[in-house]
Design a protein around this motif. Structure first.
Motif, PDB file in Angstrom:
ATOM      1  N   LEU A  85     -63.596   4.544 -83.305  1.00 18.51           N
ATOM      2  CA  LEU A  85     -63.806   5.860 -83.916  1.00 18.51           C
ATOM      3  C   LEU A  85     -63.800   5.756 -85.439  1.00 18.51           C
ATOM      4  O   LEU A  85     -64.593   6.413 -86.119  1.00 18.51           O
ATOM      5  CB  LEU A  85     -62.733   6.844 -83.448  1.00 18.51           C
ATOM      6  N   GLY A  86     -62.930   4.927 -85.973  1.00 23.79           N
ATOM      7  CA  GLY A  86     -62.866   4.740 -87.427  1.00 23.79           C
ATOM      8  C   GLY A  86     -64.113   4.091 -87.984  1.00 23.79           C
ATOM      9  O   GLY A  86     -64.624   4.512 -89.033  1.00 23.79           O
ATOM     10  N   LEU A  87     -64.627   3.087 -87.300  1.00 17.29           N
ATOM     11  CA  LEU A  87     -65.856   2.427 -87.750  1.00 17.29           C
ATOM     12  C   LEU A  87     -67.025   3.409 -87.761  1.00 17.29           C
ATOM     13  O   LEU A  87     -67.793   3.460 -88.728  1.00 17.29           O
ATOM     14  CB  LEU A  87     -66.192   1.229 -86.858  1.00 17.29           C
ATOM     15  N   THR A  89     -66.873   6.676 -87.937  1.00 12.12           N
ATOM     16  CA  THR A  89     -66.626   7.692 -88.956  1.00 12.12           C
ATOM     17  C   THR A  89     -66.926   7.153 -90.353  1.00 12.12           C
ATOM     18  O   THR A  89     -67.569   7.837 -91.168  1.00 12.12           O
ATOM     19  CB  THR A  89     -65.175   8.202 -88.868  1.00 12.12           C
ATOM     20  N   MET A  90     -66.487   5.928 -90.641  1.00 10.42           N
ATOM     21  CA  MET A  90     -66.780   5.334 -91.950  1.00 10.42           C
ATOM     22  C   MET A  90     -68.283   5.132 -92.132  1.00 10.42           C
ATOM     23  O   MET A  90     -68.809   5.348 -93.226  1.00 10.42           O
ATOM     24  CB  MET A  90     -66.028   4.013 -92.117  1.00 10.42           C
ATOM     25  N   TYR A  91     -68.971   4.735 -91.059  1.00  7.31           N
ATOM     26  CA  TYR A  91     -70.421   4.570 -91.137  1.00  7.31           C
ATOM     27  C   TYR A  91     -71.085   5.903 -91.465  1.00  7.31           C
ATOM     28  O   TYR A  91     -71.934   5.983 -92.351  1.00  7.31           O
ATOM     29  CB  TYR A  91     -70.973   4.001 -89.821  1.00  7.31           C
ATOM     30  N   ILE A  92     -70.696   6.960 -90.759  1.00  6.33           N
ATOM     31  CA  ILE A  92     -71.264   8.290 -91.023  1.00  6.33           C
ATOM     32  C   ILE A  92     -71.044   8.684 -92.476  1.00  6.33           C
ATOM     33  O   ILE A  92     -71.971   9.122 -93.167  1.00  6.33           O
ATOM     34  CB  ILE A  92     -70.622   9.368 -90.111  1.00  6.33           C
ATOM     35  N   MET A  93     -69.828   8.510 -92.956  1.00  5.30           N
ATOM     36  CA  MET A  93     -69.510   8.905 -94.322  1.00  5.30           C
ATOM     37  C   MET A  93     -70.305   8.090 -95.340  1.00  5.30           C
ATOM     38  O   MET A  93     -70.808   8.651 -96.326  1.00  5.30           O
ATOM     39  CB  MET A  93     -68.001   8.793 -94.558  1.00  5.30           C
ATOM     40  N   ALA A  94     -70.448   6.794 -95.106  1.00  4.57           N
ATOM     41  CA  ALA A  94     -71.214   5.950 -96.028  1.00  4.57           C
ATOM     42  C   ALA A  94     -72.687   6.340 -96.038  1.00  4.57           C
ATOM     43  O   ALA A  94     -73.308   6.451 -97.100  1.00  4.57           O
ATOM     44  CB  ALA A  94     -71.054   4.476 -95.651  1.00  4.57           C
ATOM     45  N   VAL A 109     -73.206  17.534 -75.647  1.00  8.52           N
ATOM     46  CA  VAL A 109     -72.572  18.521 -76.512  1.00  8.52           C
ATOM     47  C   VAL A 109     -72.349  17.972 -77.919  1.00  8.52           C
ATOM     48  O   VAL A 109     -72.504  18.696 -78.907  1.00  8.52           O
ATOM     49  CB  VAL A 109     -71.221  18.973 -75.898  1.00  8.52           C
ATOM     50  N   LEU A 110     -72.011  16.695 -78.023  1.00  9.82           N
ATOM     51  CA  LEU A 110     -71.698  16.121 -79.325  1.00  9.82           C
ATOM     52  C   LEU A 110     -72.899  16.116 -80.265  1.00  9.82           C
ATOM     53  O   LEU A 110     -72.730  16.161 -81.483  1.00  9.82           O
ATOM     54  CB  LEU A 110     -71.154  14.697 -79.166  1.00  9.82           C
ATOM     55  N   SER A 111     -74.109  16.073 -79.723  1.00  8.65           N
ATOM     56  CA  SER A 111     -75.295  16.070 -80.581  1.00  8.65           C
ATOM     57  C   SER A 111     -75.486  17.407 -81.289  1.00  8.65           C
ATOM     58  O   SER A 111     -76.213  17.494 -82.271  1.00  8.65           O
ATOM     59  CB  SER A 111     -76.542  15.707 -79.780  1.00  8.65           C
ATOM     60  N   ALA A 112     -74.829  18.443 -80.811  1.00 11.11           N
ATOM     61  CA  ALA A 112     -74.936  19.760 -81.443  1.00 11.11           C
ATOM     62  C   ALA A 112     -74.012  19.890 -82.659  1.00 11.11           C
ATOM     63  O   ALA A 112     -74.150  20.841 -83.428  1.00 11.11           O
ATOM     64  CB  ALA A 112     -74.612  20.855 -80.430  1.00 11.11           C
ATOM     65  N   HIS A 118     -68.674  16.198 -86.828  1.00 10.43           N
ATOM     66  CA  HIS A 118     -68.489  14.875 -86.213  1.00 10.43           C
ATOM     67  C   HIS A 118     -67.302  14.160 -86.857  1.00 10.43           C
ATOM     68  O   HIS A 118     -66.472  13.566 -86.159  1.00 10.43           O
ATOM     69  CB  HIS A 118     -69.728  14.005 -86.440  1.00 10.43           C
ATOM     70  N   ILE A 119     -67.266  14.217 -88.182  1.00 10.04           N
ATOM     71  CA  ILE A 119     -66.181  13.542 -88.906  1.00 10.04           C
ATOM     72  C   ILE A 119     -64.840  14.173 -88.543  1.00 10.04           C
ATOM     73  O   ILE A 119     -63.858  13.465 -88.289  1.00 10.04           O
ATOM     74  CB  ILE A 119     -66.446  13.583 -90.424  1.00 10.04           C
ATOM     75  N   LEU A 120     -64.784  15.488 -88.490  1.00  4.96           N
ATOM     76  CA  LEU A 120     -63.546  16.165 -88.106  1.00  4.96           C
ATOM     77  C   LEU A 120     -63.159  15.856 -86.656  1.00  4.96           C
ATOM     78  O   LEU A 120     -61.987  15.610 -86.344  1.00  4.96           O
ATOM     79  CB  LEU A 120     -63.678  17.676 -88.308  1.00  4.96           C
ATOM     80  N   PHE A 121     -64.145  15.867 -85.763  1.00  4.54           N
ATOM     81  CA  PHE A 121     -63.919  15.560 -84.349  1.00  4.54           C
ATOM     82  C   PHE A 121     -63.365  14.138 -84.202  1.00  4.54           C
ATOM     83  O   PHE A 121     -62.349  13.917 -83.528  1.00  4.54           O
ATOM     84  CB  PHE A 121     -65.245  15.703 -83.588  1.00  4.54           C
ATOM     85  N   ASN A 122     -64.026  13.182 -84.844  1.00  6.96           N
ATOM     86  CA  ASN A 122     -63.553  11.798 -84.774  1.00  6.96           C
ATOM     87  C   ASN A 122     -62.174  11.658 -85.395  1.00  6.96           C
ATOM     88  O   ASN A 122     -61.320  10.935 -84.872  1.00  6.96           O
ATOM     89  CB  ASN A 122     -64.533  10.860 -85.471  1.00  6.96           C
ATOM     90  N   GLY A 123     -61.957  12.347 -86.524  1.00 10.78           N
ATOM     91  CA  GLY A 123     -60.650  12.297 -87.165  1.00 10.78           C
ATOM     92  C   GLY A 123     -59.555  12.822 -86.247  1.00 10.78           C
ATOM     93  O   GLY A 123     -58.456  12.255 -86.194  1.00 10.78           O
TER      94      GLY A 123
END
Length: 150
Positions: A85-87, A89-94, A109-112, A118-123
């Protein structure tokens, strides 16, 4: 209910939530493998790896589920959940830092979700994994050690 039982209940609930998340995402990817690969090919920086990642990601998610189900590997499954999840999330943020539009490779559902969601969900799921890790470690500290007196 004792604190040990309560902690075990919380750990089991987190394990269930993580397992459901990874089963949901892995089966979604595997059921629509061609779409998942196409979306990976559109992702910045990882598009050359799309043909490998289309198998590696859902396989890793299912391995994590297996680790979570086997008692003696549960802690490893929690760490692996946190790391995966961290990888992501970091990829999304980068990627979002350098690109305006990033296609979502999630299904269902996650694609919506927006990328911020997504970042909050993963966090949130990362925090759950860390909570279970901490409670497990606390439980292991509280266990009496077998001492040989011979």
């Amino acid at each position: 209910m004792s604190s040990k039982n309560f902690n075990n209940y919380i750990i089991s609930a987190i394990k269930l939530l993580l397992g459901m998340l990874f089963i949901y995402t892995a089966t979604g990817k595997l059921m629509h493998l061609d779409i998942f690969q196409m979306r990976l090919e559109q992702m910045p920086y990882i598009s050359p790896l799309a043909s490998s990642l289309k198998w590696l990601v859902p396989f890793a998610e299912l391995v994590i589920v297996g680790l979570l189900l086997i008692g003696k590997y549960r802690a490893l499954g929690m760490y692996a959940s946190f790391i995966l999840l961290g990888l992501f999330t970091m990829y999304i943020m980068a990627v979002l830092r350098f690109n305006e539009h990033v296609p979502c490779s999630c299904g269902g559902v996650l694609s919506a979700l927006s990328w911020r969601d997504h970042i909050l969900f993963n966090g949130a799921f990362m925090l759950l994994a860390l909570t279970a890790i901490r409670l497990s470690r606390k439980g292991n500290k509280d266990k009496p050690q077998n001492q040989n007196t011979t």
